[in-house]
Design a protein around this motif. Sequence first.
Motif, PDB file in Angstrom:
ATOM      1  N   ASP A 193       0.828  -1.212   0.000  1.00 20.26           N
ATOM      2  CA  ASP A 193       0.000   0.000   0.000  1.00 20.26           C
ATOM      3  C   ASP A 193       0.857   1.255   0.000  1.00 20.26           C
ATOM      4  OD1 ASP A 193      -2.326  -1.464  -0.029  1.00 20.26           O
ATOM      5  OD2 ASP A 193      -2.695  -1.299   2.127  1.00 20.26           O
ATOM      6  N   ALA A 194       1.938   1.245   0.765  1.00 24.62           N
ATOM      7  CA  ALA A 194       2.824   2.404   0.823  1.00 24.62           C
ATOM      8  C   ALA A 194       3.518   2.630  -0.519  1.00 24.62           C
ATOM      9  CB  ALA A 194       3.856   2.226   1.925  1.00 24.62           C
ATOM     10  N   LYS A 195       3.886   1.548  -1.184  1.00 24.95           N
ATOM     11  CA  LYS A 195       4.490   1.674  -2.515  1.00 24.95           C
ATOM     12  C   LYS A 195       3.489   2.254  -3.508  1.00 24.95           C
ATOM     13  CE  LYS A 195       7.753  -2.159  -1.941  1.00 24.95           C
ATOM     14  NZ  LYS A 195       8.109  -3.525  -2.367  1.00 24.95           N
ATOM     15  N   ALA A 196       2.256   1.773  -3.452  1.00 27.64           N
ATOM     16  CA  ALA A 196       1.237   2.279  -4.359  1.00 27.64           C
ATOM     17  C   ALA A 196       0.969   3.763  -4.112  1.00 27.64           C
ATOM     18  CB  ALA A 196      -0.054   1.474  -4.194  1.00 27.64           C
ATOM     19  N   THR A 197       0.991   4.169  -2.852  1.00 28.44           N
ATOM     20  CA  THR A 197       0.799   5.575  -2.515  1.00 28.44           C
ATOM     21  C   THR A 197       1.923   6.432  -3.088  1.00 28.44           C
ATOM     22  OG1 THR A 197      -0.419   5.051  -0.500  1.00 28.44           O
ATOM     23  CG2 THR A 197       0.626   7.208  -0.605  1.00 28.44           C
ATOM     24  N   ARG A 198       3.148   5.937  -3.006  1.00 30.73           N
ATOM     25  CA  ARG A 198       4.279   6.704  -3.536  1.00 30.73           C
ATOM     26  C   ARG A 198       4.200   6.826  -5.057  1.00 30.73           C
ATOM     27  NH1 ARG A 198      10.305   5.852  -1.215  1.00 30.73           N
ATOM     28  NH2 ARG A 198       9.128   6.213   0.725  1.00 30.73           N
ATOM     29  N   VAL A 199       3.790   5.771  -5.715  1.00 32.02           N
ATOM     30  CA  VAL A 199       3.604   5.834  -7.172  1.00 32.02           C
ATOM     31  C   VAL A 199       2.542   6.865  -7.522  1.00 32.02           C
ATOM     32  CG1 VAL A 199       2.799   4.549  -9.196  1.00 32.02           C
ATOM     33  CG2 VAL A 199       4.389   3.471  -7.585  1.00 32.02           C
ATOM     34  N   GLU A 200       1.443   6.859  -6.825  1.00 32.86           N
ATOM     35  CA  GLU A 200       0.346   7.794  -7.095  1.00 32.86           C
ATOM     36  C   GLU A 200       0.763   9.234  -6.794  1.00 32.86           C
ATOM     37  OE1 GLU A 200      -3.105   9.134  -8.498  1.00 32.86           O
ATOM     38  OE2 GLU A 200      -2.549   7.001  -8.507  1.00 32.86           O
ATOM     39  N   ARG A 201       1.594   9.411  -5.809  1.00 27.51           N
ATOM     40  CA  ARG A 201       2.006  10.761  -5.398  1.00 27.51           C
ATOM     41  C   ARG A 201       3.050  11.368  -6.333  1.00 27.51           C
ATOM     42  NH1 ARG A 201       4.749  12.139   0.515  1.00 27.51           N
ATOM     43  NH2 ARG A 201       5.191  14.351   0.126  1.00 27.51           N
ATOM     44  N   PHE A 202       3.989  10.553  -6.820  1.00 32.79           N
ATOM     45  CA  PHE A 202       5.122  11.103  -7.570  1.00 32.79           C
ATOM     46  C   PHE A 202       5.177  10.664  -9.031  1.00 32.79           C
ATOM     47  CE2 PHE A 202       6.686  10.857  -3.108  1.00 32.79           C
ATOM     48  CZ  PHE A 202       6.815  12.219  -2.886  1.00 32.79           C
ATOM     49  N   TRP A 203       5.098   9.368  -9.304  1.00 35.89           N
ATOM     50  CA  TRP A 203       5.322   8.868 -10.655  1.00 35.89           C
ATOM     51  C   TRP A 203       4.206   9.284 -11.609  1.00 35.89           C
ATOM     52  CZ3 TRP A 203       3.451   5.965 -14.622  1.00 35.89           C
ATOM     53  CH2 TRP A 203       4.364   5.439 -15.540  1.00 35.89           C
ATOM     54  N   ARG A 204       2.973   9.051 -11.194  1.00 35.90           N
ATOM     55  CA  ARG A 204       1.860   9.326 -12.113  1.00 35.90           C
ATOM     56  C   ARG A 204       1.704  10.806 -12.439  1.00 35.90           C
ATOM     57  NH1 ARG A 204      -2.381   4.811  -9.715  1.00 35.90           N
ATOM     58  NH2 ARG A 204      -1.304   3.014 -10.608  1.00 35.90           N
ATOM     59  N   PRO A 205       1.766  11.721 -11.471  1.00 37.27           N
ATOM     60  CA  PRO A 205       1.653  13.143 -11.840  1.00 37.27           C
ATOM     61  C   PRO A 205       2.775  13.612 -12.768  1.00 37.27           C
ATOM     62  CG  PRO A 205       1.284  12.862  -9.491  1.00 37.27           C
ATOM     63  CD  PRO A 205       1.771  11.547 -10.009  1.00 37.27           C
ATOM     64  N   TYR A 206       3.977  13.122 -12.551  1.00 36.80           N
ATOM     65  CA  TYR A 206       5.111  13.504 -13.406  1.00 36.80           C
ATOM     66  C   TYR A 206       4.859  13.080 -14.840  1.00 36.80           C
ATOM     67  CZ  TYR A 206       9.911  13.492 -15.233  1.00 36.80           C
ATOM     68  OH  TYR A 206      11.044  13.678 -15.992  1.00 36.80           O
ATOM     69  N   HIS A 207       4.460  11.841 -15.029  1.00 37.60           N
ATOM     70  CA  HIS A 207       4.255  11.352 -16.393  1.00 37.60           C
ATOM     71  C   HIS A 207       2.974  11.898 -17.014  1.00 37.60           C
ATOM     72  CE1 HIS A 207       7.789   8.865 -16.907  1.00 37.60           C
ATOM     73  NE2 HIS A 207       7.688   8.580 -15.610  1.00 37.60           N
ATOM     74  N   ARG A 208       1.978  12.191 -16.193  1.00 38.23           N
ATOM     75  CA  ARG A 208       0.797  12.883 -16.733  1.00 38.23           C
ATOM     76  C   ARG A 208       1.172  14.264 -17.241  1.00 38.23           C
ATOM     77  NH1 ARG A 208      -2.408  10.583 -12.476  1.00 38.23           N
ATOM     78  NH2 ARG A 208      -2.051  12.447 -11.208  1.00 38.23           N
ATOM     79  N   ALA A 209       2.031  14.965 -16.497  1.00 42.01           N
ATOM     80  CA  ALA A 209       2.446  16.304 -16.905  1.00 42.01           C
ATOM     81  C   ALA A 209       3.194  16.267 -18.232  1.00 42.01           C
ATOM     82  CB  ALA A 209       3.311  16.941 -15.821  1.00 42.01           C
ATOM     83  N   ILE A 210       4.055  15.268 -18.416  1.00 43.95           N
ATOM     84  CA  ILE A 210       4.757  15.134 -19.697  1.00 43.95           C
ATOM     85  C   ILE A 210       3.773  14.849 -20.820  1.00 43.95           C
ATOM     86  CG2 ILE A 210       6.445  13.796 -20.995  1.00 43.95           C
ATOM     87  CD1 ILE A 210       7.920  13.268 -18.371  1.00 43.95           C
ATOM     88  N   ALA A 211       2.865  13.914 -20.587  1.00 41.61           N
ATOM     89  CA  ALA A 211       1.883  13.558 -21.613  1.00 41.61           C
ATOM     90  C   ALA A 211       1.019  14.760 -21.982  1.00 41.61           C
ATOM     91  CB  ALA A 211       1.016  12.401 -21.135  1.00 41.61           C
ATOM     92  N   ASP A 212       0.609  15.525 -20.981  1.00 44.79           N
ATOM     93  CA  ASP A 212      -0.218  16.703 -21.248  1.00 44.79           C
ATOM     94  C   ASP A 212       0.561  17.747 -22.040  1.00 44.79           C
ATOM     95  OD1 ASP A 212      -2.266  15.495 -19.859  1.00 44.79           O
ATOM     96  OD2 ASP A 212      -2.029  16.709 -18.045  1.00 44.79           O
TER      97      ASP A 212
END
Length: 230
Positions: free
Chosen positions: A93-112
């Motif tokens: 759960d802690a790993k999933a939280t870290r992915v949601e907090r850092f990895w996904r927003p970063y790559h969403r920003a690039i895609a956008d």
Amino acid sequence: MHRLLLIADHASNHVPADVDLGIDPALLDQHVAIDIGVGPLGRLLCERLPMDGIFGPVSRLVIDLNREEDAPGLIPVESDGHKIAGNARLDADAKATRVERFWRPYHRAIADRIAADRPDLIVSLHSFTPRLASRPEEARPWQVGVLYNRDDRAAVIGLEALRDAGVIAGDNEPYSGKLLNATMNLHAEANGIPYLGLEVRQDLIGDAAGVADWADRLAPVIARVGAAFA
């Protein structure tokens, strides 16, 4: 005017106050935590060309933004012989939280950013250590490596431009983009956008003078590659 976008996944050694890595803070200034020199070099290149830039906001020890979301090393528990004890303690759960907090927003920003204004060329900027502590026998003589996976359109031109400029350039060295190319696979290759993956040796850009020197060397190379796809 050709449109250029620089992406520097490992430009920061920032660790948020609520993230406990369980390491000696001195490690944050070493290559295991940050691509040394990439932040200042990338920003200077963006000023000179001009070029837009996206810079990773956290240390690669918090999360490695240049890994696939499901990659085993996404949240590293070891790096070049150093144990990252805080990461080893994380549950699923802690790993999933870290992915949601850092990895996904970063790559969403690039895609956008790419969707809003598609670049003619993406420049991926990293740096590599002259010698790994875990493999001291491994020589790394290149000044700059050019990394790519399936799409080598920009790499071929970039290698030629670097060698024309007298740079000791490595072709998919010091490691292969066919094995480690996550951000460019996701945002460049998947969109059919040419990309130039540059790995600069860290001892060459460890201070302001080195950064300025390599900005002088690399800006014309990037401009030459960009012009080929404008």
